[in-house]
Design a protein around this motif. Structure first.
Motif, short mmCIF file in Angstrom:
data_model
loop_
_atom_site.label_atom_id
_atom_site.label_comp_id
_atom_site.label_asym_id
_atom_site.label_seq_id
_atom_site.Cartn_x
_atom_site.Cartn_y
_atom_site.Cartn_z
N ILE A 205 6.05 15.52 0.92
CA ILE A 205 4.92 14.73 1.45
C ILE A 205 4.40 13.79 0.37
O ILE A 205 4.14 12.60 0.62
N HIS A 206 4.25 14.30 -0.86
CA HIS A 206 3.74 13.47 -1.95
C HIS A 206 4.66 12.29 -2.24
O HIS A 206 4.19 11.15 -2.36
N LEU A 207 5.95 12.53 -2.33
CA LEU A 207 6.90 11.45 -2.61
C LEU A 207 6.93 10.43 -1.47
O LEU A 207 7.07 9.23 -1.71
N GLU B 82 -4.28 13.12 -7.95
CA GLU B 82 -4.81 12.09 -8.86
C GLU B 82 -3.90 10.87 -8.89
O GLU B 82 -4.38 9.72 -8.93
N ASP B 83 -2.60 11.08 -8.91
CA ASP B 83 -1.65 9.94 -8.87
C ASP B 83 -1.81 9.15 -7.57
O ASP B 83 -1.77 7.91 -7.57
N GLU B 84 -1.97 9.85 -6.46
CA GLU B 84 -2.15 9.18 -5.16
C GLU B 84 -3.42 8.33 -5.16
O GLU B 84 -3.41 7.19 -4.70
N PHE B 85 -4.51 8.90 -5.70
CA PHE B 85 -5.76 8.15 -5.78
C PHE B 85 -5.60 6.91 -6.66
O PHE B 85 -6.06 5.82 -6.30
N ARG B 86 -4.97 7.06 -7.81
CA ARG B 86 -4.82 5.93 -8.74
C ARG B 86 -4.01 4.81 -8.12
O ARG B 86 -4.37 3.63 -8.19
N LEU B 87 -2.91 5.16 -7.47
CA LEU B 87 -2.07 4.13 -6.86
C LEU B 87 -2.75 3.49 -5.65
O LEU B 87 -2.64 2.28 -5.43
N LEU B 88 -3.48 4.28 -4.87
CA LEU B 88 -4.19 3.72 -3.72
C LEU B 88 -5.29 2.77 -4.17
O LEU B 88 -5.52 1.73 -3.55
N ASP B 89 -5.96 3.10 -5.29
CA ASP B 89 -6.98 2.19 -5.83
C ASP B 89 -6.34 0.87 -6.28
O ASP B 89 -6.92 -0.21 -6.10
N MET B 90 -5.15 0.94 -6.84
CA MET B 90 -4.43 -0.29 -7.21
C MET B 90 -4.08 -1.11 -5.97
O MET B 90 -4.17 -2.35 -5.99
N ARG C 282 6.72 4.46 -10.46
CA ARG C 282 7.89 5.12 -11.02
C ARG C 282 7.46 6.24 -12.00
O ARG C 282 8.05 7.33 -12.03
N LYS C 283 6.43 5.94 -12.78
CA LYS C 283 5.93 6.94 -13.72
C LYS C 283 5.43 8.17 -12.98
O LYS C 283 5.70 9.32 -13.37
N ALA C 284 4.67 7.94 -11.86
CA ALA C 284 4.14 9.06 -11.07
C ALA C 284 5.27 9.89 -10.47
O ALA C 284 5.22 11.13 -10.46
N VAL C 285 6.32 9.20 -9.98
CA VAL C 285 7.46 9.91 -9.40
C VAL C 285 8.18 10.73 -10.46
O VAL C 285 8.52 11.92 -10.26
N ASN C 286 8.43 10.13 -11.62
CA ASN C 286 9.15 10.83 -12.69
C ASN C 286 8.37 12.04 -13.18
O ASN C 286 8.94 13.12 -13.42
N GLU C 287 7.06 11.89 -13.36
CA GLU C 287 6.24 13.01 -13.82
C GLU C 287 6.23 14.13 -12.78
O GLU C 287 6.25 15.32 -13.14
N HIS C 288 6.20 13.75 -11.50
CA HIS C 288 6.23 14.77 -10.45
C HIS C 288 7.57 15.51 -10.47
O HIS C 288 7.60 16.76 -10.35
N LEU C 289 8.67 14.79 -10.64
CA LEU C 289 9.98 15.44 -10.67
C LEU C 289 10.12 16.36 -11.87
O LEU C 289 10.74 17.43 -11.80
N GLN C 290 9.52 15.95 -12.99
CA GLN C 290 9.54 16.82 -14.17
C GLN C 290 8.78 18.12 -13.92
O GLN C 290 9.23 19.20 -14.30
N ARG C 291 7.63 18.00 -13.25
CA ARG C 291 6.86 19.21 -12.92
C ARG C 291 7.65 20.08 -11.95
O ARG C 291 7.62 21.32 -12.03
#
Length: 541
Positions: free
Chosen positions: A513-515, A447-455, A490-499
């Motif tokens: 791969i995601h990062l 979902e983060d990848e889709f949102r950023l790619l749409d931007m 940055r928000k997507a990266v931080n949330e991923h690292l938290q998970r």
């Protein structure tokens, strides 16, 4: 004098005349091209202002072809309708006849003055505009020298039995002479040069006046062809005014040919000099063209719209450049308009790549991988073609503002090429590896990848607008969106690292791969906004 020497002298005189015309035209375009463009756009309030605008610009450029190309460049960008373009070119036709009127007088005494002043100005100038002023003076000196040279070189013709036989045999064959003169004019790219050549031959006193008249008519047909040739690959809107001009001239010339014998004594009574009769006929033909067709520029515009309808979608989707016409390089403004058109088509291909990438991230099949790689090859072709095309303009043909615009276009094509490389060599390869190794990326990461790619896709379209308009407000908005993207990334990266910290069972390979995908999107977004800093007058951060 030996016939070969006479021929060489005549060819040399014609070559010098053509080069002088070119130097004046290019000198005026390089020194004042942008101002002339602004002046033409100012003259669009009605058909009469457009007519006199075209007349004035052509008297400065000494080339109706150059004015036609300038007009085509505006029409191709949607800055003027076909009716205004037709009126401008009708005025340009009359303007070139007034130049012929001036040059029909013996001004050879000014040739050394212009040559000397032009050389001094060009050699001592510190600015591009000053150098081009010297170029204009040199061109005028060359033209006057060429006319004197042609007059001297053609004198032996009156004593040559062969030349007299040829000229006499052409007398009474107006259609043949019109066609020959039209071909000569197309090759020379200048109706003015053909008319002045006929004027030089008339000074021998043994050049049949009806042949000279037919040459003038042929020059008027031939002079309408180069702008059409120069815009063959341009947008349909750019080709309509030159086509209408050819139609108008054909009608007037065809209507005039049967009356050459009637017109001849009337012009002779007004001006006994054959040279003056030739330029007077040239002026009358174009004045008649303007008087007859200026009231009907509206119907003419609609006719050309039917003959040249808008580009169909199939052509627009062609994977090859369509508008990089080499003949348009004579006009830097038209050439750059063509390059921008192709750059936007190149951007459309990149947008398709990014949309295919989105489908790939969603688990699409191998056909999408092939499509992305095919589009990557298309972008490479576009990038190479556009760069080669703009490089042919050369630095000397551009003023400072045009050179800056040219750099903007090249920077944008380079950015698109780099983005294409990132998509194919990094992102697609990562996703393909993930699918082969059956690496499962979490739903939150997708979902983060889709949102950023749409931007990224929104910013891509906004970057097109910045390229087209060079609007500082739009550029500032794009820069703001770049910062917004960075915050989201940055928000997507931080949330991923938290998970990742909270769940030790998460796949480390999927995380890498995601990062990497998020990092690639950040690089793409930075490339898209890089040109906006120059337009907005800000420093890149």
């Amino acid at each position: 004098m030996d016939g070969t020497i006479v021929l060489i002298n005549l060819l040399g005189g014609v070559a010098l005349l053509l080069w002088g015309l070119r130097m004046v035209s290019t000198g005026v375009m390089r020194a004042f091209g942008r101002e002339l463009g602004v002046f033409l756009k100012f003259c669009l309030r009605n058909r009469f202002q457009s007519f006199f605008g075209g007349l004035t610009v052509t008297m400065l450029l000494q080339s109706s072809t150059a004015t036609a190309l300038l007009t085509a460049s505006f029409a191709g960008r949607g800055l003027l309708p076909a009716t205004a373009g037709i009126a401008i070119i009708l005025g340009a036709d009359v303007g070139t006849t007034l130049v012929a009127q001036i040059l029909s007088f013996d001004l050879s005494f000014l040739a050394p003055v212009f040559l000397f002043l032009g050389f001094v100005r060009h050699a001592t100038a510190n600015t591009t505009r000053a150098k081009n002023l010297g170029r204009i003076l040199l061109g005028l000196g060359m033209m006057l020298s060429a006319l004197a040279m042609l007059a001297t070189a053609s004198e032996p013709i009156r004593d040559s039995s062969v030349s007299q036989y040829v000229l006499t045999s052409l007398s009474g064959e107006p259609v043949l002479v019109v066609l020959l003169a039209a071909v000569i004019t197309i090759i020379a790219h200048s109706s003015l040069a053909t008319v002045l050549f006929a004027l030089s031959l008339s000074l021998t006193g043994h050049f049949p006046i009806d042949v000279a008249y037919a040459m003038v008519l042929g020059a008027n047909i031939g002079g309408a062809v180069p702008p059409i040739m120069a815009t063959l690959k341009a947008e349909k809107a750019a080709r309509r005014a030159p086509l209408a001009n050819l139609i108008c001239r054909l009608i007037i010339v065809v209507a005039t040919i049967p009356f050459i014998a009637v017109i001849e004594p009337q012009l002779a009574a007004f001006e006994p000099s054959p040279a003056r009769q030739i330029v007077n006929l040239h002026t009358l033909v174009n004045l008649a063209c303007a008087v007859v067709f200026l009231p009907f520029v509206g119907p003419l515009g609609r006719l050309t719209e039917r003959l040249l309808p808008e580009e169909d979608e199939a052509n627009e989707n062609s994977p090859q450049p369509l508008y990089l016409d080499k003949a348009a390089l004579e006009s830097p403004q038209l050439a750059m308009a063509n390059a921008v058109r192709e750059t936007l088509r190149m951007g459309d291909v990149l947008e398709k790549m990014c949309r295919c990438l989105r489908q790939i991230l969603d688990g699409a099949n191998g056909q999408n991988f092939r499509q992305v790689r095919d589009n990557h090859a298309v972008i490479k072709d576009f990038d190479g073609a556009i760069k080669a095309y703009l490089t042919k303009l050369g630095r000397e043909s551009l003023d400072e503002q045009d050179e800056y615009r040219c750099t903007e276009i090249l920077n944008f094509t380079t950015a698109i090429d780099h983005i294409s490389n990132i998509v194919v060599m990094n992102m697609v390869e990562l996703v393909e590896t993930a699918q082969k190794n059956q690496v499962a990326i979490s739903d939150e990461d997708v979902e983060d990848e889709f949102r950023l790619l749409d931007m990224v896709l929104v910013n891509l379209r906004m970057s097109f607008s910045v390229l087209m308009t060079a609007d500082a407000t739009t550029a500032s908005r794009l820069i703001e969106r770049k910062q917004t993207f960075r915050v989201a990334e940055r928000k997507a990266v931080n949330e991923h690292l938290q998970r990742l910290r909270s769940d030790q069972m998460l796949d480390q390979e999927a995380s890498a791969i995601h990062l990497s995908l998020l990092s690639d999107m950040r690089r793409i977004n930075s490339l898209l906004s890089s040109g906006a800093y120059l337009v907005a007058g800000q420093k890149e951060k």
